[in-house]
Enzyme design. Structure first.
Site, PDB file in Angstrom:
ATOM      1  CE  LYS A  99      -4.352  -1.726   1.948  1.00  0.00           C
ATOM      2  NZ  LYS A  99      -4.106  -3.157   1.874  1.00  0.00           N
ATOM      3  CE  LYS A 141      -7.349   1.414   5.000  1.00  0.00           C
ATOM      4  NZ  LYS A 141      -7.601   1.930   3.633  1.00  0.00           N
ATOM      5  N   GLY A 147      -9.646  -7.230   2.016  1.00  0.00           N
ATOM      6  CA  GLY A 147     -10.786  -7.926   2.598  1.00  0.00           C
ATOM      7  C   GLY A 147     -11.023  -7.632   4.063  1.00  0.00           C
ATOM      8  N   GLY A 148     -10.482  -6.515   4.569  1.00  0.00           N
ATOM      9  CA  GLY A 148     -10.685  -6.162   5.970  1.00  0.00           C
ATOM     10  C   GLY A 148      -9.723  -6.844   6.915  1.00  0.00           C
ATOM     11  CG  HIS A 191     -15.284   0.938   0.176  1.00  0.00           C
ATOM     12  ND1 HIS A 191     -14.701  -0.004   0.976  1.00  0.00           N
ATOM     13  CD2 HIS A 191     -14.789   0.723  -1.054  1.00  0.00           C
ATOM     14  CE1 HIS A 191     -13.890  -0.750   0.258  1.00  0.00           C
ATOM     15  NE2 HIS A 191     -13.940  -0.338  -0.990  1.00  0.00           N
ATOM     16  CG  HIS A 218     -14.547   0.084  10.042  1.00  0.00           C
ATOM     17  ND1 HIS A 218     -15.268   1.231  10.130  1.00  0.00           N
ATOM     18  CD2 HIS A 218     -14.703  -0.552  11.236  1.00  0.00           C
ATOM     19  CE1 HIS A 218     -15.832   1.314  11.330  1.00  0.00           C
ATOM     20  NE2 HIS A 218     -15.500   0.238  12.008  1.00  0.00           N
ATOM     21  CD  GLU A 251     -11.137  -1.849  -2.389  1.00  0.00           C
ATOM     22  OE1 GLU A 251     -11.229  -1.289  -1.282  1.00  0.00           O
ATOM     23  OE2 GLU A 251     -11.119  -3.080  -2.530  1.00  0.00           O
ATOM     24  NE  ARG A 269      -8.233  -9.960  -3.745  1.00  0.00           N
ATOM     25  CZ  ARG A 269      -9.430  -9.602  -3.278  1.00  0.00           C
ATOM     26  NH1 ARG A 269     -10.522  -9.971  -3.914  1.00  0.00           N
ATOM     27  NH2 ARG A 269      -9.534  -8.874  -2.180  1.00  0.00           N
TER      28      ARG A 269
END
Length: 652
Positions: A99, A141, A147-148, A191, A218, A251, A269
């Protein structure tokens, strides 16, 4: 597999020992066992997967949604072994999967990003210092997350250290990397994710957006055509910046008021939510994946892709929404999904009697519906959820149905904190009607009638697991009383037999006696109750097993619990009255134990960590006390409600 077979492509499955009898094994042309239940010994074993590909003479590997689907090293290994990886180049996975790297690339490409810390220094001191600069609340994060998983919120500075350690541990287990980044927490964002597709010839398109605002942990209408185009173009720009190929999702976090948006991450993916895009475009994205992996150009150009109608996807989970959405595991004793049609799609990997395993994600199915507009699609969704009947473990179906009728959800006024903001309305106190209790008593009578006709309890009838005790023939008795527990309340239904198949019933010794009759008919996998109460006929599906009677009406499912005899409950309460106890809230694996025998703990102190369904759950002391006994060890597989820690009250 369905798409591959339609295109004439043979499929090979890999499975862990826990999945030996799973649906995907049954659907494949060939299937190979690759190890024990633990994902680290099976689905994450790159060497075993490549070995199977070689043995089965596979040309390509589709990595699915999780596990190795966004693993750079696996994509590189496939290339080295001359097996096509049905996904983007390893370099794109690396750039977008880490990230902090992706944020730097996006900033350079002119894609707006959110304020945060994406640095390499992962010391507690540096992270805390950066957190103070960003300000609380903030998001922690996993750098390689998705996927959280590996995601936590620190509302204030005192929450930071524990949230950090929990995020690191979960990230390490899910992705093999404990590095994290920090981001400013936007209190009421939407989101929004954009589906993109790219081929090997520089063609990149967007296939519109999916609003994932109302999700738990979240993770993740009213978007104008102009905003839709801006989002799509920003997503295409992001994909091109890393030389992307194949299916991907960009996203964005969007301010629900001014509609400004910022890049959050890219999933390199095909996502779990992709059927929503397929429903509104009429395209098969897996077919596109296979064609792009085969070296073909994208089937359509941007101007040839059209949005049609509205779609919803509801993830059906084995979990208890009224108990903090705790995941569950166990057997799907009864499962009846809605009928698939041209606008209703059920994607699932389980069948009736299958196990929801403690080892993997507890998702049972995805229910996807399409309508001409949002309101129509939402009505269809709620109707089809009422037809999705499951017994044997808790699910989130009733919660999603309550969500569907919330006025603000219906009007599209959603954000990622929606569930928390409207908690009381989404979890109303359930008030059961006398009619449902009467239906419960009638069902019990008719079940007994049905079972009494069986020649043996060993019958092969598919409903024999739900049989009630035989021996009582109500038609031969003048009176009977049924007891049902709903929540903490005990309810009594008195029954008088007045003539063949007709009864008088009264609830909790109140009101007038109601004239009741009905039938219980079996069709395929469904038992349908038709009840006539004072001349009004209603229908419901029903299932009974153990001490629960499930009644599935058009509005909701009711679980009527037949109380345990008092001498049994008295035995257990006596055994526990001298100490405070910590029970496992779900089946899982004991990952950490923070206390030792004799330790003094305060209410709220962390005692141990249970890992279940790829998520970490910290169990805390419910009161001040001294650790009297620890009844588990690290590595133990424990069942739900197993006693793990006993505390002696400090006041004793």
């Amino acid at each position: 597999m369905k798409t591959a077979k339609r295109l004439g492509v043979r499929t090979v499955a890999v499975y862990s020992e826990a999945d030996r009898n799973s649906m995907h094994v049954e659907q494949a042309d060939e299937a190979y066992c690759i190890g024990l239940a633990s994902s680290s010994q099976s689905y994450l074993r790159q060497d075993k997967i490549i070995s199977v590909a070689k043995q089965a003479k596979c040309q390509a590997i589709h990595p699915g949604y999780g596990f190795l689907s966004e693993n750079t090293e696996f994509a590189e290994l496939c290339q080295k072994e001359n097996v096509i990886f049905i996904g983007p180049p390893a370099s794109a996975i690396r750039d977008m999967g880490i990230k902090n790297t992706s944020k730097a690339i996006m900033m350079k490409a002119g894609v707006p990003i959110i304020e945060g810390y994406h640095g390499d220094d992962q010391s507690n001191e540096t992270l805390l210092a950066e957190a103070r600069k960003i300000g609380f609340p903030l998001m922690i994060k996993a750098v390689r997350g998705g996927g959280g998983k590996g995601m936590r919120i620190a509302l204030k500075e005192s929450d930071f250290t524990e949230a950090l350690e929990s995020a690191r541990t979960e990230s390490q287990k899910a992705f093999g990397d404990s590095a994290v980044l920090l981001e400013k927490y936007v209190a009421e964002p939407r989101h929004v994710e954009v589906q993109i597709f790219a081929d090997k010839y520089g063609n990149t398109v967007y296939l519109f957006e999916r609003d994932c605002s109302v999700q738990r942990r979240h993770q993740k209408p009213g978007i104008s055509q102009e905003l839709r185009q801006k989002l799509g173009e920003a997503a295409v720009c992001a994909a091109k910046a890393v030389g992307y190929v194949g299916a991907g999702t960009v996203e964005f976090i969007m301010d629900r008021n001014d509609h400004s948006f910022h890049f959050m991450e890219m999933n390199t993916r095909l996502q779990v939510e992709h059927p929503v895009t397929e429903a509104i475009t009429g395209l098969d994205l897996v077919e596109w994946q296979l064609r792009v992996a085969n070296g073909e150009e994208l089937p359509l150009k941007q101007e040839e892709i059209h949005l049609n109608g509205h779609a919803f996807e509801a993830r059906i989970y084995a979990e208890n929404p009224r108990n903090g959405f705790l995941p569950g595991a166990g057997q799907l004793v009864y499962l009846t999904p809605p009928q698939a049609t041209n606008n209703v799609r059920v994607e699932t990997g389980v069948r009736q009697n299958d196990e929801v395993s403690v080892h993997y994600d507890p998702m049972i199915a995805k229910l996807v519906v399409w309508g001409n507009n949002r309101n129509e699609a939402l009505s269809i969704l709620r109707s089809k959820l009422s037809e999705y009947n499951i017994a044997g473990l808790d699910t989130n179906i009733e919660f999603i149905k309550d969500l569907c009728i919330h006025p603000k959800f219906q009007s599209g006024e959603v954000h990622t904190g929606f569930i928390k903001e409207h908690f009381e309305q989404l979890f109303p106190k359930l008030q059961i009607s006398n009619e449902i209790l009467i239906q419960g008593a009638l069902t019990s009578i008719l079940y007994e009638e049905m079972n009494s006709l069986s020649t043996s309890v060993e019958t092969k009838d598919p409903f024999s697991p739900f049989a009630v005790e035989t021996g009582l023939r109500l038609n031969h008795a003048l009176k009977h009383t049924f007891c049902f527990d709903i929540g903490e309340k005990n309810n009594i239904v008195e029954v008088k037999y007045i003539e063949p198949d007709i009864y008088l019933m009264r609830v909790n010794k109140l009101g007038t006696w109601r004239r009741v009759s009905g039938t219980l008919k079996k069709k395929d996998n469904i038992l349908e109750l038709s009840a006539e109460i004072d001349g009004i006929i209603t229908t419901a599906r029903t299932v009974k097993f153990d001490n629960k009677l499930h009644i599935f009406t058009k509005d909701r499912e009711w679980q009527l619990i037949i109380p345990t005899p008092k001498f049994v409950t008295a035995f257990f309460s006596q055994a526990e009255q001298d100490s405070s106890t910590t029970l496992s809230p779900m089946p899982g694996l004991v990952d950490k134990i923070f206390v030792s025998k004799g330790d003094v703990v305060k209410k709220g102190d962390s005692l141990l960590v249970i890992v279940a369904m790829k998520m970490e759950h910290i169990l805390k002391a419910s009161a001040d006390g001294t650790v009297e006994e620890i009844l588990c060890s690290v590595g133990d597989n424990v069942t739900k409600n197993k006693l793990l820690v006993k505390l002696t009250d400090l006041k004793v």
